[in-house]
Design a protein around this motif. Structure first.
Motif, PDB file in Angstrom:
ATOM      1  N   HIS A 159      -8.494   1.040   8.679  1.00  0.00           N
ATOM      2  CA  HIS A 159      -7.469   0.549   8.058  1.00  0.00           C
ATOM      3  C   HIS A 159      -7.305   1.899   7.253  1.00  0.00           C
ATOM      4  O   HIS A 159      -6.224   1.663   6.185  1.00  0.00           O
ATOM      5  CB  HIS A 159      -6.727  -0.940   8.215  1.00  0.00           C
ATOM      6  CG  HIS A 159      -7.446  -1.276   9.572  1.00  0.00           C
ATOM      7  ND1 HIS A 159      -6.444  -1.272  10.696  1.00  0.00           N
ATOM      8  CD2 HIS A 159      -8.427  -2.139   9.398  1.00  0.00           C
ATOM      9  CE1 HIS A 159      -6.323  -1.952  10.896  1.00  0.00           C
ATOM     10  NE2 HIS A 159      -7.930  -2.443  11.041  1.00  0.00           N
ATOM     11  N   GLU A 160      -8.099   2.346   6.903  1.00  0.00           N
ATOM     12  CA  GLU A 160      -8.237   3.717   5.953  1.00  0.00           C
ATOM     13  C   GLU A 160      -7.428   4.996   5.807  1.00  0.00           C
ATOM     14  O   GLU A 160      -7.761   5.518   4.901  1.00  0.00           O
ATOM     15  CB  GLU A 160      -9.672   3.108   5.125  1.00  0.00           C
ATOM     16  CG  GLU A 160     -10.228   2.097   4.435  1.00  0.00           C
ATOM     17  CD  GLU A 160      -9.207   0.802   3.767  1.00  0.00           C
ATOM     18  OE1 GLU A 160      -8.323   2.008   2.891  1.00  0.00           O
ATOM     19  OE2 GLU A 160      -9.298   0.248   4.089  1.00  0.00           O
ATOM     20  N   VAL A 161      -6.721   4.899   6.814  1.00  0.00           N
ATOM     21  CA  VAL A 161      -6.180   6.544   7.125  1.00  0.00           C
ATOM     22  C   VAL A 161      -4.520   6.213   6.380  1.00  0.00           C
ATOM     23  O   VAL A 161      -4.607   5.029   5.572  1.00  0.00           O
ATOM     24  CB  VAL A 161      -5.121   6.102   8.630  1.00  0.00           C
ATOM     25  CG1 VAL A 161      -4.770   7.191   8.817  1.00  0.00           C
ATOM     26  CG2 VAL A 161      -6.072   6.014   9.711  1.00  0.00           C
TER      27      VAL A 161
ATOM     28  N   ARG B 140       0.948  -1.207  -0.121  1.00  0.00           N
ATOM     29  CA  ARG B 140       0.306   0.129   0.267  1.00  0.00           C
ATOM     30  C   ARG B 140       0.629   1.358   0.061  1.00  0.00           C
ATOM     31  O   ARG B 140       0.173   2.331  -0.797  1.00  0.00           O
ATOM     32  CB  ARG B 140      -1.365   0.049   1.205  1.00  0.00           C
ATOM     33  CG  ARG B 140      -1.722   1.288   1.127  1.00  0.00           C
ATOM     34  CD  ARG B 140      -3.076   1.510   2.085  1.00  0.00           C
ATOM     35  NE  ARG B 140      -3.167   2.833   2.110  1.00  0.00           N
ATOM     36  CZ  ARG B 140      -4.562   3.008   3.290  1.00  0.00           C
ATOM     37  NH1 ARG B 140      -3.899   2.901   4.317  1.00  0.00           N
ATOM     38  NH2 ARG B 140      -5.909   3.948   2.444  1.00  0.00           N
ATOM     39  N   TYR B 141       2.092   1.213   0.650  1.00  0.00           N
ATOM     40  CA  TYR B 141       2.754   2.376   1.156  1.00  0.00           C
ATOM     41  C   TYR B 141       3.837   2.297  -0.705  1.00  0.00           C
ATOM     42  O   TYR B 141       4.402   3.173  -0.698  1.00  0.00           O
ATOM     43  CB  TYR B 141       3.961   2.527   2.029  1.00  0.00           C
ATOM     44  CG  TYR B 141       3.037   2.218   2.668  1.00  0.00           C
ATOM     45  CD1 TYR B 141       2.610   2.942   3.781  1.00  0.00           C
ATOM     46  CD2 TYR B 141       2.527   0.500   3.041  1.00  0.00           C
ATOM     47  CE1 TYR B 141       2.232   2.932   5.223  1.00  0.00           C
ATOM     48  CE2 TYR B 141       2.239   0.134   4.946  1.00  0.00           C
ATOM     49  CZ  TYR B 141       1.664   1.503   5.711  1.00  0.00           C
ATOM     50  OH  TYR B 141       0.430   1.103   6.723  1.00  0.00           O
TER      51      TYR B 141
ATOM     52  N   ASP C 262      -2.822   2.922   9.465  1.00  0.00           N
ATOM     53  CA  ASP C 262      -2.999   3.172   8.066  1.00  0.00           C
ATOM     54  C   ASP C 262      -2.417   1.885   7.370  1.00  0.00           C
ATOM     55  O   ASP C 262      -1.915   2.202   5.896  1.00  0.00           O
ATOM     56  CB  ASP C 262      -1.573   4.594   7.569  1.00  0.00           C
ATOM     57  CG  ASP C 262      -0.548   3.611   7.757  1.00  0.00           C
ATOM     58  OD1 ASP C 262      -0.015   2.970   8.054  1.00  0.00           O
ATOM     59  OD2 ASP C 262       0.450   4.668   7.367  1.00  0.00           O
ATOM     60  N   TYR C 263      -2.923   0.618   7.479  1.00  0.00           N
ATOM     61  CA  TYR C 263      -2.358  -0.518   6.355  1.00  0.00           C
ATOM     62  C   TYR C 263      -3.261  -0.571   4.767  1.00  0.00           C
ATOM     63  O   TYR C 263      -3.002  -1.552   4.697  1.00  0.00           O
ATOM     64  CB  TYR C 263      -2.364  -1.572   7.586  1.00  0.00           C
ATOM     65  CG  TYR C 263      -0.954  -1.877   8.528  1.00  0.00           C
ATOM     66  CD1 TYR C 263       0.105  -1.546   8.827  1.00  0.00           C
ATOM     67  CD2 TYR C 263      -1.542  -2.502   9.841  1.00  0.00           C
ATOM     68  CE1 TYR C 263       0.577  -1.659   9.613  1.00  0.00           C
ATOM     69  CE2 TYR C 263      -0.168  -2.871  10.358  1.00  0.00           C
ATOM     70  CZ  TYR C 263       0.889  -2.489  10.737  1.00  0.00           C
ATOM     71  OH  TYR C 263       1.132  -1.953  11.448  1.00  0.00           O
TER      72      TYR C 263
ATOM     73  N   THR D 126     -16.055   1.722   5.609  1.00  0.00           N
ATOM     74  CA  THR D 126     -14.638   1.756   5.791  1.00  0.00           C
ATOM     75  C   THR D 126     -13.310   2.340   6.359  1.00  0.00           C
ATOM     76  O   THR D 126     -12.189   2.592   7.221  1.00  0.00           O
ATOM     77  CB  THR D 126     -14.078   0.348   5.840  1.00  0.00           C
ATOM     78  OG1 THR D 126     -13.313  -0.388   3.999  1.00  0.00           O
ATOM     79  CG2 THR D 126     -14.758  -0.853   5.601  1.00  0.00           C
ATOM     80  N   GLY D 127     -13.833   4.406   5.781  1.00  0.00           N
ATOM     81  CA  GLY D 127     -12.656   4.739   5.524  1.00  0.00           C
ATOM     82  C   GLY D 127     -12.770   5.418   6.951  1.00  0.00           C
ATOM     83  O   GLY D 127     -11.571   6.225   7.442  1.00  0.00           O
ATOM     84  N   ASP D 128     -14.072   5.651   7.421  1.00  0.00           N
ATOM     85  CA  ASP D 128     -14.017   6.169   8.599  1.00  0.00           C
ATOM     86  C   ASP D 128     -14.383   6.052  10.012  1.00  0.00           C
ATOM     87  O   ASP D 128     -14.525   4.693   9.726  1.00  0.00           O
ATOM     88  CB  ASP D 128     -15.417   7.794   8.666  1.00  0.00           C
ATOM     89  CG  ASP D 128     -15.065   8.068   7.715  1.00  0.00           C
ATOM     90  OD1 ASP D 128     -14.627   8.962   7.475  1.00  0.00           O
ATOM     91  OD2 ASP D 128     -16.797   7.899   6.693  1.00  0.00           O
TER      92      ASP D 128
ATOM     93  N   PRO E 268      -1.874   6.565   3.978  1.00  0.00           N
ATOM     94  CA  PRO E 268      -0.627   6.221   4.053  1.00  0.00           C
ATOM     95  C   PRO E 268       0.218   7.579   5.228  1.00  0.00           C
ATOM     96  O   PRO E 268       0.437   8.252   4.736  1.00  0.00           O
ATOM     97  CB  PRO E 268       0.387   5.974   3.197  1.00  0.00           C
ATOM     98  CG  PRO E 268      -1.115   5.714   2.598  1.00  0.00           C
ATOM     99  CD  PRO E 268      -2.145   6.325   3.011  1.00  0.00           C
TER     100      PRO E 268
END
Lengths: 291, 291, 291
Positions: free
Chosen positions: C41-43, A197-198, C12-13, B15-17, C45
């Motif tokens: 987990h969508e923070v 993802r990174y 943030d994975y 699922t972003g919040d 990156p």
């Protein structure tokens, strides 16, 4: 297997449809006390090789239980639904289609000790599948019930038939050889096997491969990308942590699997270099002229 | 309901919040031993009809427990928060807003046997909602507590009032009639009701509808798409499995719900044909002239 | 902590790789009966500030347990892995990197009562990390084991060293002051702190801030956006629920955190106004001339 065994679930189902939840529900109905842990469901549709690579990376860390993996373009055809037994203190059964998806996982776990072909007729509960439904959702109808039975310690011969482990499909379609090849006295070629993802680009290289080139633990190499003109080599510095890099500087770290990865500090090496999974690179020692 | 009952959770939260996680946390705090199984949270924002269709597909497979569904553009307005009782060996309560979201689910489970209007004042725990917070997150403040209480077997009249099941909203806004219509001696019209992650296009047709046209189990039909010129019919072959198709060939399989779907082998029929959910098609028997 | 404590997991994975599932698996292996609840987990990156804001919003609702948070661009560097103790009836430990990520959470929970620096050498199980692997996945190797031990009630001094809570990093890089500032007799400035999936734009304003401007509970204000020309003020009406608005009309509701948010009925206020997280707005009372 003990009551703490979990089911580790990977698929290409995505999470926009109800497929993943329905599989969880089927397991819960058959084995209510079992935890189902999602590895990922974002494998690209039909990409057996990517699913196999992800399983191979993940399984060495998993505890006792059953791996349930579904990337299955051949669902409903003659490809066999299987369960493969492996030894050790991690998962003891791998459940999925016989299309190479599980091969990286069983290799990482020491190889199969036995295998069975699942019998849908004995596995599919009456409540999962209307009599008039098609055979397009074996995750729900075949694999989830098999995983639930196996994690509960039931005898697989109650719902499956022994097969020769030698007969299993061992290579995912489209998978590539992943062994670095020395291509000259001062050079090694490698394959980008994963972009995370990174934007970190994992290579099929270990630190020892660079040591053979004479690259020190904090040395600099030149990276040539097969998709870019040769004169556009990019220097990359061996570092321990992302934060050791300057802004925008390409680095090589040893990643959490023990492999080398091309990285930036708080940025995407994939974006910088244009590398994707499958990109071929050549690496030479030395800071080069174009630093 | 027994201690194995689960909560089956669908929403348009994404699922972003943190919304989904907070609802899980509220349930865990009120009913720590209950499993919460996510069906999907990727329903398009405010798309009640899509959420209702997904629930209708999923509920026949679910075991005992409570369905918790939140696609709720009217949150905070006069629309009622409800719980609907259904009989059978699957879920026994459906919890959500009274806006048609639950109607497909209760229809698939035999219809409501009773219903209650939830009372936020008696449901909202002091710890979920600051006294000064607005009524914009009933998933957290009303529906999750109700689901937790119901799955734990508590009496709904402790936090809700009986209402007439006849008064429930039975149609989601924007939902379409989904019954195939014969439009000629040799023709049937149908609606695309769902495009899944793979690009499979589910139609509101059963195999018997094609049999009435005289199409054999491995026959070929012509598919006309309302959004494409009439002379661009696409032939489609009835097959059992995706892998029975040639590369790029459009097929019709019976899917896991017993409905016909337009499919490709390892490709997206939606992309090939431009069909989306809501597309109208006409199907005629025969291989046609343009093969 | 009692057997009902959960682990609340944010990172943030993303979900396209196996990171999240591997962390779940590590916790399950060390503490099989513990529920791991995913916040998100969508923070984006490396976006420590966004992760910190999400934690601060979520933690007041969570029950007993441990917060496990990983947005960690400094992994492998000198930044400390920490666990921070807080009092109250919610989570009692916050586990993650010492980079400001946890600071909003502990502030929302009354401040740290003590803190420890985690010792990777005593935490990393032999089975998570090959001897030749790099220190790039502390979620797996350090934070997950620490969270599993803490939720199980083990003494942190078995795997960590006490540190001065005063020494903790209290500000996430890139975080902004979030206090509304009166900028004139009839005006207040505010910051957009969050845009959720629906396009609702949370401001760092409470209803009392508008009351000080003399805006009634159903009053109208003018909103000026720093990124738009001054003469393009947009009127916004104070309402209780989304459904109180006309189609396309901008509104201000009190959201589920007690803050004001710019909203539409079944539409995206962010899209309408171009506001994003970090946008500065000025608000004046009155319906204005351009209504």
């Amino acid at each position: 297997m003990g009551s703490d065994g979990a089911i580790f679930f990977l698929s290409d189902y995505g999470t926009g449809d109800e497929f993943v939840g329905v599989v969880h529900a089927v397991v819960h109905r058959l084995a209510p006390s079992v935890s189902v842990i999602d590895l990922s469901h974002e494998v690209a549709p039909f990409d057996i090789a990517a699913g196999a690579a992800m399983l191979a990376r993940a399984v060495p860390v998993l505890g006792p239980g059953v791996v349930l993996a579904v990337v299955d373009p051949g669902v409903g055809s003659e490809r066999r639904p299987i369960a493969v037994r492996v030894d050790g203190d991690g998962p003891n059964w791998l459940v999925g289609p016989d299309n190479g998806l599980l091969a990286g996982a069983w290799a990482a776990l020491g190889g199969p000790t036995s295998a069975v072909a699942l019998d849908p007729g004995r596995l599919t509960p009456a409540w999962t599948r209307r009599p008039d439904a098609g055979p397009t959702f074996d995750g729900r109808d075949v694999f989830a019930p098999a995983a639930a039975h196996l994690v509960s310690g039931r005898d697989p011969l109650g719902f499956a038939t022994a097969i020769d482990a030698e007969s299993l499909v061992v290579e995912a379609p489209g998978s590539r050889a992943t062994r670095p090849m020395p291509t000259g006295a001062n050079e090694v070629s490698a394959l980008a096997t994963w972009v995370d993802r990174y934007g970190n680009v994992q290579l099929d290289l270990r630190p020892s491969d660079l040591e053979e080139l004479g690259v020190a633990a904090d040395g600099v190499v030149q990276v040539f990308f097969a998709h870019r003109p040769e004169d556009r080599a990019v220097p990359a510095r061996r570092v321990r942590a992302f934060a050791d890099l300057e802004a925008g500087e390409l680095g090589l770290v040893v990643d959490s699997s023990g492999l080398l990865a091309l990285v930036l500090d708080q940025g995407s090496a994939a974006e910088l270099t244009g590398a994707t999974s499958g990109t071929v690179v050549r690496i030479t020692a030395g800071a080069g002229a174009r630093r």
